[in-house]
Design a protein around this motif. Structure first.
Motif, mmCIF file in Angstrom:
data_model
loop_
_atom_site.group_PDB
_atom_site.id
_atom_site.type_symbol
_atom_site.label_atom_id
_atom_site.label_comp_id
_atom_site.label_asym_id
_atom_site.label_seq_id
_atom_site.Cartn_x
_atom_site.Cartn_y
_atom_site.Cartn_z
ATOM 1 N N HIS A 22 0.719 -1.048 0.350
ATOM 2 C CA HIS A 22 0.083 -0.156 0.140
ATOM 3 C C HIS A 22 1.077 0.979 0.375
ATOM 4 C CE1 HIS A 22 -2.983 -2.919 1.306
ATOM 5 N NE2 HIS A 22 -3.778 -2.144 0.557
ATOM 6 N N GLU B 198 2.282 0.045 -4.864
ATOM 7 C CA GLU B 198 0.993 -0.093 -6.245
ATOM 8 C C GLU B 198 1.274 0.500 -6.836
ATOM 9 O OE1 GLU B 198 -0.508 3.889 -4.962
ATOM 10 O OE2 GLU B 198 -1.745 2.502 -2.455
ATOM 11 N N GLY C 168 -5.368 -4.150 -3.963
ATOM 12 C CA GLY C 168 -5.574 -2.811 -3.900
ATOM 13 C C GLY C 168 -6.730 -2.477 -5.106
ATOM 14 N N TYR C 169 -6.864 -1.191 -5.743
ATOM 15 C CA TYR C 169 -7.606 -1.334 -6.543
ATOM 16 C C TYR C 169 -7.360 -0.700 -7.794
ATOM 17 C CZ TYR C 169 -10.900 -0.746 -2.681
ATOM 18 O OH TYR C 169 -11.630 -0.960 -1.733
ATOM 19 N N SER D 93 -15.533 0.755 -1.006
ATOM 20 C CA SER D 93 -15.340 0.008 -2.202
ATOM 21 C C SER D 93 -16.138 0.670 -3.305
ATOM 22 C CB SER D 93 -15.115 -1.326 -2.002
ATOM 23 O OG SER D 93 -14.357 -2.271 -1.997
#
Length: 448
Positions: A103, A108, A137-138, A192
């Motif tokens: 993170h 990332e 994560g996204y 989310s």
């Protein structure tokens, strides 16, 4: 896969093909032409003798070849490639350390590059639609957006972001957000959603690969109230919810809460069967099963040394794997919708091995080869809510296609090496993936 800021589609036609429809009876269309327009959709399909290909369309002669729908994988993780896991990295303490790095800004970036590479592998292997069910994560949301905006070529993606779990529960904290109350669970689901997910997953029970004590795999973790709050938030945004559940109690609680797909599953009884077939709390009034045999059966057929798993993990796997296989058979016989999802990134579950899940349906769960391919195309499209766009070869749908040497309804192994992959009208000529010879040798020997 060709990645480019320019994803303009050159209209084309595939002529003189045998078309494998993906129907459960293995039906084919002979000497057929498929016309794909500049929007990536199927404009026409019919006998080659009568279909007129518009001027200027590129023509591909598929004489002697088979065209099928692209494969759909409903259970994907993009954080790894499927090699054996290091059990030292599966403890909550080790996951917290990994999560701290992942993170960070550098983490990332690393994760995005890994996800991008693994999604490229999935596409080149013939997967034209996928759903992730537990991301660090996204990053996959971002990749999905790049594909949808035409900035790169890739499969259709339903991205979940992190799973929703209890503190130190299955997948936590590396690929999960943690909550202890229904209010917190709802808030995390909404978090989310605000970050762009179009899929969601709950870690309803403990799992095998990160289990630390006997009996942890399949033990209920997230409460019914927490799961119901997550489902309500997701369903309000037309998002289906998956649940990792590996015991009868865990599956029952997840279905009661309203989840739409059960991942892995268990031995079914009449009550559970009825709950799958008629689930008023789910988004569509029914729930489906993705047994992920690709993830379970290596733990039965490969040695502990080969898998690099602990004694506790191996002991926890025994009842879980038996339940997965039995549940898949029972679901098939009961008419429950059974979808194809492999659990990519788990030990011996490669990003390029989607075809193998269908093979395992055929070998262990009572599916004919035609039924297994039907599950990996039309049925999984329906389960994921994308059947209006893909899953079959029909006028108006996107051209998600494979060109193969044989009819997969007769020989599923032909899916292992597609000659051509088409994703929403974008052709990937001569698709290639890097295979792991040691993993392939072990799996081929186990399932021969």
């Amino acid at each position: 896969m060709h990645i480019s800021c320019n994803t303009t589609i050159e209209p084309f036609a595939i002529e003189h093909a045998t078309v494998a429809t993906g129907d459960s009876d293995g039906r084919t269309l002979t000497d057929t032409t498929i016309v794909v327009d500049g929007l990536g959709k199927i404009r026409d399909i019919g006998p080659s003798a009568t279909v007129v290909v518009p001027p200027g369309y590129h023509v591909i002669d598929a004489t002697g070849k088979v065209v099928s729908p692209g494969m759909i994988n409903g259970h994907v993780h993009t954080f790894s490639q499927g090699k054996p896991l290091d059990p030292k990295k599966s403890t909550p303490e080790a996951q917290r350390k990994s999560a701290k790095f992942m993170h960070s800004a550098l983490g990332e970036l690393v994760m995005r590059q890994a996800s991008k590479a693994n999604i490229k592998t999935l596409l080149n292997s013939g997967v034209t639609t996928l759903r992730t069910v537990g991301d660090v994560g996204y990053d996959v949301v971002s990749i999905r957006n790049s594909i949808n905006q035409g900035r790169m070529v890739g499969p259709r993606i339903l991205a979940s972001g992190p799973m929703l779990a209890i503190p130190d529960g299955h997948g936590a904290p590396l690929v999960a957000l943690e909550s202890t109350t229904a209010e917190e669970a709802r808030s995390q689901a909404e978090y989310s959603i605000d970050h762009g997910v179009n899929a969601m997953k709950i870690a309803a029970t403990g799992g095998v690969t990160d289990s630390q004590v006997l009996g942890e795999a399949g033990k209920p973790q997230v409460t019914v109230d927490q799961m119901r709050a997550i489902c309500e938030a997701a369903h309000a945004n037309d998002i289906i919810v998956a649940a990792h559940a590996q015991s009868p109690e865990g599956v029952h609680r997840a279905l009661e809460a309203g989840v739409d797909t059960i991942e892995h599953g268990c031995v079914l009884d009449d009550e559970l069967t009825d709950m799958f077939l008629n689930n008023p709390n789910s988004l569509r009034g029914w729930s489906a099963l993705e047994p992920t045999l690709s993830a379970g059966l290596p733990m039965k057929y490969l040695s502990q040394e080969t898998l690099n798993m602990t004694n506790i993990q191996m002991q926890n796997s025994v009842s879980v794997v038996e339940g997965m296989v039995s549940g898949a058979k029972q679901a098939h016989d009961a008419g429950i919708k059974v979808g194809v999802g492999t659990d990519t990134a788990m030990p011996f579950v490669t990003q390029y091995g989607t075809w193998r899940e269908m093979q395992l349906f055929n070998l262990f769960a009572g599916f004919t080869q035609a039924e297994a391919f039907h599950a990996g195309t039309q049925v999984t499209a329906e389960i994921l809510g994308v059947a209006d766009e893909t899953g079959s070869i029909k006028v108006g749908k996107f051209a998600d296609l494979l060109v193969l040497d044989e009819n997969p309804a007769d020989n599923l192994r032909t899916l292992e090496k597609p000659l051509l992959v088409v994703a929403a009208g974008h052709p990937i000529f001569h698709p290639k993936v890097n295979r792991f010879a040691d993993i392939e040798a072990e799996l081929n020997e186990a399932y021969k």
